[in-house]
Design a protein around this motif. Sequence first.
Motif, PDB file in Angstrom:
ATOM      1  N   ARG A  17      -6.033 -14.974  16.413  1.00  0.00           N
ATOM      2  CA  ARG A  17      -6.326 -14.773  14.992  1.00  0.00           C
ATOM      3  C   ARG A  17      -7.807 -14.485  14.726  1.00  0.00           C
ATOM      4  N   ASP A  18      -8.661 -14.668  15.739  1.00  0.00           N
ATOM      5  CA  ASP A  18     -10.102 -14.448  15.595  1.00  0.00           C
ATOM      6  C   ASP A  18     -10.538 -13.034  15.957  1.00  0.00           C
ATOM      7  N   ARG A  19      -9.617 -12.196  16.401  1.00  0.00           N
ATOM      8  CA  ARG A  19     -10.004 -10.881  16.929  1.00  0.00           C
ATOM      9  C   ARG A  19     -10.764 -10.016  15.928  1.00  0.00           C
ATOM     10  N   GLU A  20     -10.328 -10.002  14.684  1.00  0.00           N
ATOM     11  CA  GLU A  20     -11.004  -9.169  13.681  1.00  0.00           C
ATOM     12  C   GLU A  20     -12.449  -9.619  13.480  1.00  0.00           C
ATOM     13  N   LEU A  21     -12.650 -10.926  13.345  1.00  0.00           N
ATOM     14  CA  LEU A  21     -14.003 -11.458  13.172  1.00  0.00           C
ATOM     15  C   LEU A  21     -14.850 -11.183  14.412  1.00  0.00           C
ATOM     16  N   PHE A  22     -14.290 -11.375  15.597  1.00  0.00           N
ATOM     17  CA  PHE A  22     -15.037 -11.131  16.831  1.00  0.00           C
ATOM     18  C   PHE A  22     -15.485  -9.673  16.886  1.00  0.00           C
ATOM     19  N   HIS A  23     -14.593  -8.762  16.524  1.00  0.00           N
ATOM     20  CA  HIS A  23     -14.971  -7.348  16.497  1.00  0.00           C
ATOM     21  C   HIS A  23     -16.073  -7.121  15.473  1.00  0.00           C
ATOM     22  N   ARG A  24     -15.929  -7.700  14.303  1.00  0.00           N
ATOM     23  CA  ARG A  24     -16.912  -7.484  13.241  1.00  0.00           C
ATOM     24  C   ARG A  24     -18.302  -7.946  13.648  1.00  0.00           C
ATOM     25  N   ILE A  25     -18.423  -9.133  14.251  1.00  0.00           N
ATOM     26  CA  ILE A  25     -19.759  -9.624  14.609  1.00  0.00           C
ATOM     27  C   ILE A  25     -20.343  -8.883  15.798  1.00  0.00           C
ATOM     28  N   ASN A  26     -19.520  -8.133  16.522  1.00  0.00           N
ATOM     29  CA  ASN A  26     -20.013  -7.357  17.652  1.00  0.00           C
ATOM     30  C   ASN A  26     -20.203  -5.878  17.315  1.00  0.00           C
ATOM     31  N   SER A  27     -19.941  -5.513  16.053  1.00  0.00           N
ATOM     32  CA  SER A  27     -20.112  -4.116  15.657  1.00  0.00           C
ATOM     33  C   SER A  27     -20.957  -3.958  14.396  1.00  0.00           C
ATOM     34  N   GLY A  59     -14.863 -25.063  30.385  1.00  0.00           N
ATOM     35  CA  GLY A  59     -14.851 -26.108  29.371  1.00  0.00           C
ATOM     36  C   GLY A  59     -15.919 -25.938  28.304  1.00  0.00           C
ATOM     37  N   TYR A  60     -16.661 -24.853  28.364  1.00  0.00           N
ATOM     38  CA  TYR A  60     -17.685 -24.541  27.361  1.00  0.00           C
ATOM     39  C   TYR A  60     -18.002 -23.051  27.456  1.00  0.00           C
ATOM     40  N   GLY A  61     -18.737 -22.566  26.476  1.00  0.00           N
ATOM     41  CA  GLY A  61     -19.132 -21.160  26.444  1.00  0.00           C
ATOM     42  C   GLY A  61     -19.530 -20.786  25.034  1.00  0.00           C
ATOM     43  N   PHE A  62     -19.602 -19.494  24.766  1.00  0.00           N
ATOM     44  CA  PHE A  62     -19.898 -19.019  23.418  1.00  0.00           C
ATOM     45  C   PHE A  62     -18.615 -19.151  22.597  1.00  0.00           C
ATOM     46  N   ALA A  63     -18.414 -20.339  22.050  1.00  0.00           N
ATOM     47  CA  ALA A  63     -17.148 -20.728  21.437  1.00  0.00           C
ATOM     48  C   ALA A  63     -17.093 -20.355  19.961  1.00  0.00           C
ATOM     49  N   ALA A  64     -15.880 -20.175  19.484  1.00  0.00           N
ATOM     50  CA  ALA A  64     -15.648 -19.887  18.075  1.00  0.00           C
ATOM     51  C   ALA A  64     -16.120 -21.065  17.228  1.00  0.00           C
ATOM     52  N   ALA A  65     -16.745 -20.741  16.095  1.00  0.00           N
ATOM     53  CA  ALA A  65     -17.149 -21.734  15.108  1.00  0.00           C
ATOM     54  C   ALA A  65     -16.265 -21.528  13.881  1.00  0.00           C
ATOM     55  N   GLU A  66     -15.543 -22.554  13.527  1.00  0.00           N
ATOM     56  CA  GLU A  66     -14.579 -22.489  12.428  1.00  0.00           C
ATOM     57  C   GLU A  66     -14.981 -23.491  11.355  1.00  0.00           C
ATOM     58  N   ILE A  67     -14.901 -23.094  10.099  1.00  0.00           N
ATOM     59  CA  ILE A  67     -15.143 -24.033   9.002  1.00  0.00           C
ATOM     60  C   ILE A  67     -13.939 -24.968   8.934  1.00  0.00           C
ATOM     61  N   ALA A  68     -14.176 -26.243   9.112  1.00  0.00           N
ATOM     62  CA  ALA A  68     -13.085 -27.222   9.190  1.00  0.00           C
ATOM     63  C   ALA A  68     -12.246 -27.240   7.916  1.00  0.00           C
ATOM     64  N   ALA A  69     -12.865 -27.109   6.764  1.00  0.00           N
ATOM     65  CA  ALA A  69     -12.137 -27.225   5.498  1.00  0.00           C
ATOM     66  C   ALA A  69     -11.217 -26.046   5.225  1.00  0.00           C
ATOM     67  N   THR A  70     -11.532 -24.873   5.789  1.00  0.00           N
ATOM     68  CA  THR A  70     -10.758 -23.667   5.463  1.00  0.00           C
ATOM     69  C   THR A  70     -10.047 -23.043   6.659  1.00  0.00           C
ATOM     70  N   GLY A  71     -10.471 -23.391   7.879  1.00  0.00           N
ATOM     71  CA  GLY A  71      -9.906 -22.760   9.073  1.00  0.00           C
ATOM     72  C   GLY A  71     -10.451 -21.370   9.333  1.00  0.00           C
ATOM     73  N   GLU A  72     -11.476 -20.970   8.586  1.00  0.00           N
ATOM     74  CA  GLU A  72     -12.048 -19.632   8.729  1.00  0.00           C
ATOM     75  C   GLU A  72     -13.054 -19.589   9.876  1.00  0.00           C
TER      76      GLU A  72
END
Length: 190
Positions: A17-27, A59-72
């Motif tokens: 579900r993160d693919r669109e955001l990952f593309h956006r921050i890399n383009s 067990g670590y890396g450049f991991a997704a950061a999600e807003i806990a309250a919204t799941g975004e």
Amino acid sequence: MKPIRTERLILRNWEDRDRELFHRINSDGRVMEFFPFRRDRAAADAKMDEVRAWIEEDGYGFAAAEIAATGECIGFVGLSGTEDIDVLAPGTIEIGWRLAPEFWGKGYVTEAAEAWLAFGFETLGVGEIVSFAVADNHRSIAVMKRLGMRADHGADFDHPSVPDSHPHLKRHVMYRLSREVWEAQERAAR
């Protein structure tokens, strides 16, 4: 990786579900201002799969950061090895980040990075964590300073992955944080 919770964020491995955001921050031109490349959707998907596999393995890396309250998902913050940068000593651990612009200036990177520093020093037991950025990347350098990292201008370097076609992006400044300095900062904050 076991997700890490902060006051406002969940730091976790990447999900489809993160693919669109990952593309956006890399383009996005603003996000990638200090990088000599932009990734199209196929390249971003491939890179996300690569990063996800590294996180699963290490067990670590450049991991997704999600807003806990919204799941975004808002971008990434995490630790990574630097084996692909031959001017750095083997075993060097870097902390890095990249957020979508609408989430800049809200303290998310600092909050997440503080959790990752604790993970690196307490769980991984590393003696030092570094961060580096293009010399003109004042926003990232400001985060490094907020984290208590110290400039090591003797270790500034020309990034070997930056092509000669982008000379203004070659020079990188180095910031370091030792476990001892981090522990002293943590004690002082209590």
